[in-house]
Design an enzyme around this catalytic site. Structure first.
Site, mmCIF file in Angstrom:
data_model
loop_
_atom_site.group_PDB
_atom_site.id
_atom_site.type_symbol
_atom_site.label_atom_id
_atom_site.label_comp_id
_atom_site.label_asym_id
_atom_site.label_seq_id
_atom_site.Cartn_x
_atom_site.Cartn_y
_atom_site.Cartn_z
ATOM 1 N N ASN A 37 83.094 -0.741 62.999
ATOM 2 C CA ASN A 37 84.353 -0.478 63.705
ATOM 3 C C ASN A 37 84.378 0.895 64.384
ATOM 4 O OD1 ASN A 37 86.901 -1.071 64.563
ATOM 5 N ND2 ASN A 37 87.861 -1.045 62.534
ATOM 6 N N HIS A 122 97.156 -9.189 52.390
ATOM 7 C CA HIS A 122 97.760 -7.872 52.646
ATOM 8 C C HIS A 122 99.249 -7.961 52.908
ATOM 9 C CE1 HIS A 122 94.056 -5.475 54.067
ATOM 10 N NE2 HIS A 122 93.707 -6.345 53.144
ATOM 11 N N ARG A 147 97.591 -7.286 48.028
ATOM 12 C CA ARG A 147 97.521 -5.834 48.222
ATOM 13 C C ARG A 147 98.855 -5.384 48.793
ATOM 14 N NH1 ARG A 147 93.723 -2.293 52.342
ATOM 15 N NH2 ARG A 147 95.482 -2.522 53.743
ATOM 16 N N TYR A 159 98.412 4.550 56.623
ATOM 17 C CA TYR A 159 97.375 3.522 56.552
ATOM 18 C C TYR A 159 97.943 2.219 55.986
ATOM 19 C CZ TYR A 159 93.856 0.537 54.822
ATOM 20 O OH TYR A 159 93.138 -0.596 54.581
ATOM 21 N N ASP A 210 95.489 0.310 48.205
ATOM 22 C CA ASP A 210 94.410 1.090 48.817
ATOM 23 C C ASP A 210 94.910 2.509 49.107
ATOM 24 O OD1 ASP A 210 92.239 2.025 50.232
ATOM 25 O OD2 ASP A 210 92.115 0.296 51.586
ATOM 26 N N HIS A 212 92.922 4.759 50.361
ATOM 27 C CA HIS A 212 92.186 5.102 51.592
ATOM 28 C C HIS A 212 91.715 6.555 51.621
ATOM 29 C CE1 HIS A 212 91.049 3.873 55.774
ATOM 30 N NE2 HIS A 212 90.990 2.711 55.159
ATOM 31 N N GLU A 236 92.289 1.410 45.033
ATOM 32 C CA GLU A 236 91.071 1.456 45.854
ATOM 33 C C GLU A 236 90.870 2.824 46.498
ATOM 34 O OE1 GLU A 236 91.037 -1.698 48.724
ATOM 35 O OE2 GLU A 236 89.718 -0.583 50.072
ATOM 36 N N GLU A 262 83.676 0.440 50.351
ATOM 37 C CA GLU A 262 83.612 -0.239 51.658
ATOM 38 C C GLU A 262 82.848 0.577 52.696
ATOM 39 O OE1 GLU A 262 87.877 -0.646 52.351
ATOM 40 O OE2 GLU A 262 87.762 0.932 53.860
ATOM 41 N N ARG A 283 82.963 -2.423 46.305
ATOM 42 C CA ARG A 283 83.585 -3.044 47.485
ATOM 43 C C ARG A 283 82.626 -3.319 48.642
ATOM 44 N NH1 ARG A 283 87.700 -4.661 49.306
ATOM 45 N NH2 ARG A 283 88.243 -3.115 50.862
ATOM 46 N N ASP A 316 87.867 -6.264 60.856
ATOM 47 C CA ASP A 316 86.742 -5.773 61.662
ATOM 48 C C ASP A 316 85.396 -6.320 61.177
ATOM 49 O OD1 ASP A 316 87.976 -3.638 59.801
ATOM 50 O OD2 ASP A 316 85.890 -2.982 59.902
ATOM 51 N N GLU A 339 88.380 -9.646 49.517
ATOM 52 C CA GLU A 339 89.481 -9.324 50.437
ATOM 53 C C GLU A 339 89.499 -10.336 51.584
ATOM 54 O OE1 GLU A 339 89.007 -5.561 52.447
ATOM 55 O OE2 GLU A 339 91.129 -5.455 52.971
ATOM 56 N N TRP A 402 91.294 9.977 57.024
ATOM 57 C CA TRP A 402 92.139 8.835 57.427
ATOM 58 C C TRP A 402 91.982 7.738 56.411
ATOM 59 C CZ3 TRP A 402 90.940 3.723 58.978
ATOM 60 C CH2 TRP A 402 92.102 2.953 59.283
HETATM 61 C C1 GCO Z 1 90.308 -2.279 53.655
HETATM 62 C C2 GCO Z 1 89.890 -1.157 54.538
HETATM 63 C C3 GCO Z 1 90.109 -1.361 55.995
HETATM 64 C C4 GCO Z 1 89.380 -0.257 56.756
HETATM 65 C C5 GCO Z 1 88.822 -0.812 58.014
HETATM 66 C C6 GCO Z 1 88.055 0.237 58.781
HETATM 67 O O1 GCO Z 1 90.506 -2.006 52.490
HETATM 68 O O2 GCO Z 1 90.368 -3.391 54.141
HETATM 69 O O3 GCO Z 1 90.269 0.065 54.038
HETATM 70 O O4 GCO Z 1 91.438 -1.470 56.367
HETATM 71 O O5 GCO Z 1 90.212 0.814 57.018
HETATM 72 O O6 GCO Z 1 88.026 -1.903 57.699
HETATM 73 O O7 GCO Z 1 87.306 -0.327 59.786
HETATM 74 MG MG MG Z 2 90.004 -0.115 51.928
#
Ligand code: GCO
Ligand code: MG
Length: 402
Positions: A37, A122, A147, A159, A210, A212, A236, A262, A283, A316, A339, A402
């Site tokens: 992404n 989500h 989530r 986020y 999450d 993040h 997460e 991730e 993840r 993505d 997910e 972020w």
């Molecule tokens: C999630 C992720 C996504 C990412 C994204 C970035 O837990 O699904 O944190 O939301 O931010 O895939 O490209």
């Molecule tokens: Mg995530």
């Protein structure tokens, strides 16, 4: 069975996807997701300029040898661009091998360990009330795991909160948009959010959240502790994980389960986290972790330490990644959860697939291979559009994660 051709297809049916298609002299082809992404074209170039010339003429059935050839042979190891490109080759070769055997991929991975793959959806809202309603909607749609992300009072954006509730799409601008973050506001609001969700809907459903990457280890410990009464399935990415030993500090303070990975791309990114049992869920997924071949090794390492999988499945990651991930999920003993963020209808049309959703579970289907293909003519109708993920600043203007 020789590889006679390979090409990269970049398409934007609502968002950008990079797909590798490998063709063999027996008329069989396979595909693999190569989407990274906000950095899509770098993987496309890595494949077209540096990998494809090395693939032509190779035996498509030698999946592990080709993996080693691309990983060791590049001299420059690891990193998201390299590993996404290798993943695309690996996935396409597994797709070809399974089609050659006329079997769904999970049969080649040892067969099914379960009937279906439990997924989480989500629920998100701009404020507490909207988020609570969204949780109710996911319960009605049949999800067993949800989530929960909400706008934080006093912050304009955060986020995980989307305008379109069906498809969360953070890569929203042709240059990075800027969000503002306050750890203090977030930490005082989040326990209240989960208190209200449990009060309204009870304790039947699994709830996930999450963070993040936004907290320090001790802040993450505090958040985990303050959420213990609400029995989260996981918290997460509580803190950035380059420094794996940072998770020791979180573990000292909370029993809230932790999911990470991730953004990882090799087994070395999670080696200490797994071996010291500093996390509960890993993840990583097919496209960013070197494909099915490498992900299986990660899952096997995790199995030794009772760490389960919880593969990334944001929008993505293309349907080609999701298809492959579902075969992996259904065939490993230590699967935890998958997910699932739905793709738009345009995306589903460009990538016809055999997987399906029913009552909170995804099923890979029984089509030979990964069960996902790409409609190249349709893909051409959606040319690449530059899109970036946002960046994040604190209220005083300093850069944050972020
Ligand atoms: C999630 C992720 C996504 C990412 C994204 C970035 O837990 O699904 O944190 O939301 O931010 O895939 O490209
Ligand atoms: Mg995530």
């Amino acid at each position: 069975m020789k590889i006679v051709d390979a090409k990269v297809i970049v398409t934007c049916p609502g968002r950008n996807f990079v797909t590798l298609k490998i063709q063999t002299d027996q008329g069989l082809h396979g595909i693999g997701d190569a989407t990274l992404n906000g950095r899509e074209l770098s993987v496309a170039s890595y494949l077209t300029d540096h990998i494809i010339p090395c693939l032509i003429g190779r035996d498509a059935s030698q999946i592990e040898d080709i993996w080693q050839y691309l990983y060791r042979g590049a001299y420059w190891r690891r990193g998201p661009v390299t590993m996404s490109a290798i993943a695309a080759v690996d996935t396409a070769l597994w797709d070809i091998k399974a089609k050659f055997c006329n079997q769904p991929l999970y049969q080649l991975l040892g067969g099914k360990c379960r009937d279906g793959v439990m997924v989480y959806g989500h629920a998100n809202g701009s404020d507490l009330e909207e988020t609570l309603d969204e949780v109710g909607r996911y319960i009605e749609m049949g999800y067993h795991a949800i989530r929960v992300q909400s706008g934080v009072p006093g912050l304009n954006s955060t986020y995980g909160v989307s305008k379109n509730k069906m498809y969360y799409e953070p890569a929203d601008a042709n240059l990075p948009s800027e969000n503002i973050w306050s750890t203090e506001k977030y930490l005082s609001f989040t326990p209240r959010l989960f208190d209200k969700v449990r009060e309204r809907y009870g304790f039947d459903k699994r709830l996930l959240h999450d963070v993040h990457h936004r907290l320090t280890p001790i802040e993450a410990g505090r958040l985990g502790k303050s959420l213990e009464d609400y029995q989260l399935f996981w918290m997460e990415d509580p803190t950035p994980a380059e420094n794996q030993q940072a998770f020791r500090l979180i573990r000292q303070h909370t029993t809230t389960p932790i999911a990470v990975g991730e953004v990882f791309n090799t087994i070395y990114d999670c080696q200490q986290l797994i071996q010291e049992q500093l996390i509960d869920y890993i993840r990583m997924t097919v496209v960013h972790s070197g494909g099915i071949s490498h992900l299986r090794k990660i899952a096997s390492l995790a199995e030794l330490y009772q760490v389960r999988t919880g593969s990334h499945g944001a929008t993505d990651l293309s349907p080609a990644c999701m298809g492959a991930a579902l075969h992996f999920d259904i065939s490993i003993p230590n699967f935890g959860i998958q997910e699932y963020m739905r793709h738009t209808q345009e995306t589903d049309e460009v990538f016809p697939h055999s997987y399906s959703f029913k009552n909170g579970y995804l099923y890979p289907g029984d089509a030979p291979g990964i069960g996902v293909d790409i409609d190249e003519n349709l893909a051409k109708k959606y040319p690449y559009k530059p899109a970036y993920l946002p960046v994040n600043r604190l209220e005083d203007g300093s850069m944050h994660n972020w």
